[in-house]
Structures are given as structure tokens and as C-alpha cells.
Design a protein around this motif. Structure first.
Motif, mmCIF file in Angstrom:
data_model
loop_
_atom_site.group_PDB
_atom_site.id
_atom_site.type_symbol
_atom_site.label_atom_id
_atom_site.label_comp_id
_atom_site.label_asym_id
_atom_site.label_seq_id
_atom_site.Cartn_x
_atom_site.Cartn_y
_atom_site.Cartn_z
ATOM 1 N N LEU A 267 0.715 -1.235 0.034
ATOM 2 C CA LEU A 267 -0.069 -0.106 -0.178
ATOM 3 C C LEU A 267 0.917 1.430 0.050
ATOM 4 N N VAL A 268 0.675 2.141 -1.057
ATOM 5 C CA VAL A 268 1.464 3.309 -0.891
ATOM 6 C C VAL A 268 0.652 4.717 -1.092
ATOM 7 N N ALA A 291 1.749 -4.843 3.248
ATOM 8 C CA ALA A 291 2.759 -4.165 3.493
ATOM 9 C C ALA A 291 2.543 -2.350 3.345
ATOM 10 N N GLY A 292 3.173 -1.635 3.799
ATOM 11 C CA GLY A 292 2.862 0.027 3.515
ATOM 12 C C GLY A 292 4.166 0.378 3.432
ATOM 13 N N SER A 293 4.355 1.585 2.718
ATOM 14 C CA SER A 293 5.590 2.336 2.135
ATOM 15 C C SER A 293 5.272 3.554 2.156
#
Lengths: 352, 352
Positions: A267-268, A291-293
Motif C-alpha cells: 500500500l502506498v 505492507a505499507g511504504s
């Protein structure tokens, strides 16, 4: 104090209007920049409208800044007047914590100072962003723009670009990987270019059959219309990574099912609760990862500019007269820009 | 066909009762096992009650099986009559796909065959599990029980043990890491032991002050009462990994905030939608990861038994007379067992 001209919002409903304000005096470690271009990010709109309940007005948005160095402080070693430079989402951080020492200033344990609506670590003032003619920035948070890049088209690399480039690099995307890109706006269209340049086989997911040709033009090897159940079913279990750039709530479960075992959904774009909820079974079965970034650190922000110069990658932009900024925001909200507005800051002088 | 005695449920409401059924003939690659012990897993209860809407009755539960080899097929090379062996959650898989070839049979692309309520790949029959006196299993899905392990206490290693051991190994937990263990039931108490044996600094999260001493007895270096806001706040940003063994819906967000940047929250107990929803910001800020993990493959299942022998780790069990199985299920549902019931299969003969 040096005077600056820009555009600011004064309340959630006011829209943006010309605003004259003071910039800080040049500090020994500062670079003074005359701003030529500034990209328009959806985050700017969220801050202007106070969507996240944290805006301090007046707010001068803008964190995709390209300009020329006009002066440097006495301790600055990396830049000289005349250099073409960029400033992204951050203008300071503690510089001492573990993430900072690893060049991951975006994850600074004390929190990075945002380019606008942040709080200056030294004088406590609220930071003003790039919708203006000039800015002073600590040299650590200034990047060099390679000469071969179109400076206007380079502006969005400082947010939309680094936001998509960083996770692809962090997770080691390389030839042989299958990468899905969800959403084809400012972030998504950069994600396609980066994933392809890194050697991956790239599939774009779009809800609309009409965007298939455009996705291919952007470099997608394949396009899946996400509303077509048969196309989605045929792709089950086949992706190593999903780069999810969608900034509004959406169901991740159909995409999680398209990941291989050990696949990662990144997820961005979303800064909301994940609803509808992810089914834990979609993570357990296949040992999948959600995941996130968040943007990228300063070394990687320099790297993405250099990478674009090497691989001849540019953001697709539409140049904007700052006097049309409020109308442009409405178009961004309707998704009617391919793919990023960049303000031509020369138009600012016509507003004085 | 060989006759077997066991316990089965015949409907969601019936509970378990004595059941006589046929086992398959010994195949050339089969090991015939006389079952001595079988652990009681919460999953057994879900299947008996048809909580997931997929139970095929009659169901003979049980996938934490310990016994002695009574016969081997002509092609079996790894086992001999008299060996003490174990069988876990799977009894077959395609053996050819990429996960299978990497020893990750639990992620078999055709789906592993579950020890009970699975469908046999060769004859299409429904598999019956370990609440019985004997079973035939393909030797690839049989593990060797080290002599120094108490065979009864080894039974839960085949599900509760491997489920917690596998993700700790996959993510490389080692000295210097801070690991949080959420939930202190059958899975959680094993997670404490494994994380500690791998050299991590282990913190147990419990909702009840009364469990602090017990968590320390299990090996926790620290205990945080999760309902104490001050304790939770003090731990913000400090964990490398959270091993989340809670099998019911719960709010992950307070735990995500306790992870360091690049930290990982690993779900091993939940097979439900993640509600309340995870806030995407908790993943983006800090580049955190939400992951799932499902039991473990056959090489790692052997490894966990060997690891327990080397590190003198055992599951805390309460021996159970199979005639009390329905009452035991009620106690499991109320969380009133420390920490795993293991059926003494010798009690089965009293039911004939």
C-alpha cells in the motif's frame, strides 16, 4: 526576513489565493532556492481541505519542488548557486536516530519535518511549501537534478516518483518478477515505468476497459480489467508483488488472491482504515504479506532522479498556471489529469 | 480393509461419540501407525461444529498425532516398525509444484490434503484424523520423534508448535530481536518458548494482570497488560516482531503502533476478516508489515521436533481420557486448559 510570494489556503472552504509571507533567514547549512516548478499532489488537497484534521492555516502546499540555487549558507558543501535542485516531502529530521542514520529519514523516530504544515525543529515555525517563488532548505534535504532531466517533468519524481520507486527497490523487484500495479494516476503511471525499468513483467489493473490502451502506452505488458471476474480468476496466484496506489478505500481481498505464496501487497496510496477488511485467511494461506511504504529517504530520492536520467523516465505532466490552481484541484479530485499537474511558477509573478 | 476405532461427530450439534470405521489398505509408500496420543486443537472444534461451513460428516478430528509404526509399505525407506513417529495437519500434497519442491507443502498449489476432512488424492475418500487407534500415512508426511521427547507432550508440536516455530524461523528471529507474543494459549505458550530459545527478548501481552506470573513462568522476559494504556504507550515503536496467536477478531492497531519501523505483525491464529480494520497509516508510517503464516512444511516439522529435543522444550499438556472429549471442548472454548489437551488413546479401548 526574506519575502516570498505564493498561494495559500486560509480555511477548509477558502480555496487557494495569493499570499505574501516571510521565509527564514539563510542558515549556515541552508540552500536558498528560486522555485521554477512545483507538482500538485493529492495530499496538497487533503491538507488544504483539512481532510485529516491536522492542517494549520494558512497552508502553502507543495512538496514536489524544482528550482535553482540562488545562495548557500557558509557550511554548505554540496551545492552552488545556479545548480538545478529538488526538494520533496521532507525538509528536516533528527538526523541521529537509527532510521535517519540509515538514510530512511521518512521514518525518523522523532518524525520528519514536512515541507509544508510541518514544524521547524529550530525556530518552531510552521513550514510553508512549494506553491511559492522561493524556499530555504537544509542541504541534507536537497537533491541534485541531473542535467538530462526535463526539470518540470522531474518535479513529481519527488513524491509520486519516490513513493512508487522506494518499495519496488526495498522489496527487490527484478527480472522474472510479476508486478501488478493497481490504480493509474500520478503514482500508478510512475509505478508502471519503474517496475518495467527494473525488469519486471508488469500488469496494470483498471476498472475500465477504456484505459487498456493507455496502460499499454505507459509500458504495461498486460492489462486486467478488475471488474471482469474471468480475467481476475485466470490470474489467481500469479503475482509476486502488487503495488497498490489507490488513495481511497477498496477491497484488497480480490488482489491478495492474485498473489503467489510469499507474495506482497504494498500500500502506498491509502491512508484510511482498510475497509472492507482484509480476510486473515488470505494472508495465512500462502504466507502472504500486506505492507505499507511511505515516500523514500534522501539517498533514495537522489537515486530515483539518477535512475530516471539513466533510464530516460519522465512523469507525464500537464503544465499549470497557478491562477488556475483551484480549478485544477477539482480536476484532480475527478481524476481528470494525465498524470500530474506541475505549476509553472513563472505564472506567479502575474498575480502580484 | 483394516478396521479402526475412534471418535467422530455426525452433525454440528451431536458432539463426539465412539465410531468404528475402515482405514485404507497399506499402500507401498504408506506407514501404518498405532496412535498413542493426539492433541486437541481449536480447529478440531471448528470442524466438529462446522463453523466454517465446510465439514463433511462424519468427521474424525485430530491432527497432532503421535504413535508407533506397526507396518510399512514395500517402498518405504525412512521408517521401520517400532519407530515413534508423528503426523501433523497434512497427509499429502501434489509433491511437484514449486512450494512442494521447496518443502512448503502447506502452500501446495493444488492444496495439501488435510489429515481429517480432506480428500484423498488417490481414492477420493474423505480423510479421518487422529482421534482413533490407527492411521495409514504416506511416509513423506510422517516425522520422526526424537527419543528424548516425551511423546505425549510432543503431540501439540505438530500443529501448535510448528505454527509458531515456522514464522519465527521464516522471519529470522535471532538474538537482539524484540518479539511480542499476543495470546497465551496452546499456540502462544509455544511461541514464548521458541522465541526465547532463538535468543529473542520476549514480551507477552495479556489482558489480565493475573496472568503476569504465568507468562514469566513460561519464559517471558517482560509482560505487558494490554489494557493498561500507559504500559502500551511506553512500548511504542519497540518491537521487531509480533507473533499474534489470537484466534478471534481483535484490534491490531494498538499492536502495530508498538512495532519498530520495518517491524512485522504475524497472524497465525486468526482465520476471519481483520476487524476492526487495520489503519493503512499504521503500515505506511514505519514501512510496517502485516503477515500471515500457516503451520509449516514437512522439513520444518521435523526440524521443530529436533529443535525441541535439543533445547529441551515441551508443550504444557493435560492428559485427557477420550470419554471426556465433549467436556474438554467446552473447557477449550472457555480457555480453561493449560495449555493443550492430549488424548491418551489407550482410553479408547474402554469405549469399545
Amino acid at each position: 526576513m526574506p519575502q516570498a510570494n505564493g498561494y495559500a489556503a486560509h480555511s477548509p472552504q477558502s480555496g487557494l489565493a495569493p499570499f505574501r509571507f516571510e521565509r527564514r533567514e539563510l542558515r549556515p547549512d541552508d540552500v536558498a532556492i528560486a522555485i521554477d516548478y512545483c507538482g500538485v499532489c493529492h495530499t496538497d488537497i487533503h491538507f488544504v481541505q483539512d481532510d485529516w484534521g491536522m492542517t494549520q492555516y494558512p497552508v502553502v502546499p507543495g512538496h514536489e519542488i524544482i528550482g535553482r540555487v540562488t545562495a548557500v549558507g557558509s557550511e554548505v558543501t554540496g551545492f552552488r548557486p545556479g545548480d538545478t535542485v529538488g526538494v520533496g516531502c521532507m525538509v528536516d529530521s533528527c538526523r541521529e536516530c537509527e532510521p535517519c542514520s540509515r538514510g530512511l529519514e521518512q521514518y525518523c523516530l522523532e518524525g520528519p519535518v514536512l515541507t509544508y504544515n510541518g514544524q521547524d525543529r529550530r525556530d518552531g515555525g510552521i513550514t510553508y511549501g512549494g506553491y511559492s517563488d522561493s524556499i530555504m532548505v537544509n542541504e541534507h534535504f536537497v537533491v541534485r537534478v541531473p542535467e538530462t532531466l526535463d526539470p518540470a517533468a522531474a518535479a513529481p519524481l519527488l513524491c509520486a516518483g519516490i513513493t512508487t520507486y522506494s518499495p519496488l527497490r526495498h522489496y527487490g523487484v527484478k527480472p522474472g518478477h510479476k508486478v501488478g500495479v493497481i490504480g493509474m494516476g500520478g503514482l500508478g503511471h510512475m509505478g508502471i515505468k519503474f517496475a518495467r525499468a527494473l525488469g519486471a513483467e508488469v500488469t496494470v489493473f483498471t476498472r475500465s476497459e477504456s484505459k487498456v490502451g493507455e496502460a499499454q502506452r505507459q509500458g504495461a505488458h498486460h492489462v486486467i480489467v478488475s471488474t471482469d471476474a474471468a480475467q481476475m480468476r485466470a490470474a489467481a496466484g500469479s503475482f509476486d508483488y502488487m503495488l497498490d496506489t489507490v488513495p481511497v478505500q477498496h477491497d484488497l481481498n480480490p488482489y491478495l488472491e492474485l498473489l503467489r505464496y510469499d507474495g506482497t501487497h504494498i500500500l502506498v496510496g491509502l491512508v484510511e482504515p482498510v475497509e472492507p477488511p482484509v480476510h486473515a485467511g488470505n494472508l495465512l494461506f500462502g504466507r502472504r504479506v500486506l505492507a505499507g511504504s511511505l515516500i523514500g529517504g534522501m539517498p533514495e530520492t537522489q537515486e530515483v532522479l539518477d535512475f530516471c536520467a539513466t533510464h530516460d523516465i519522465a512523469c507525464d505532466i500537464e503544465m499549470l498556471d497557478i491562477r488556475n490552481i483551484n480549478e485544477a484541484y477539482e480536476r484532480v479530485k475527478r481524476g481528470e489529469v494525465k498524470y500530474r499537474f506541475v505549476i509553472d511558477m513563472a505564472t506567479l509573478k502575474d498575480t502580484q
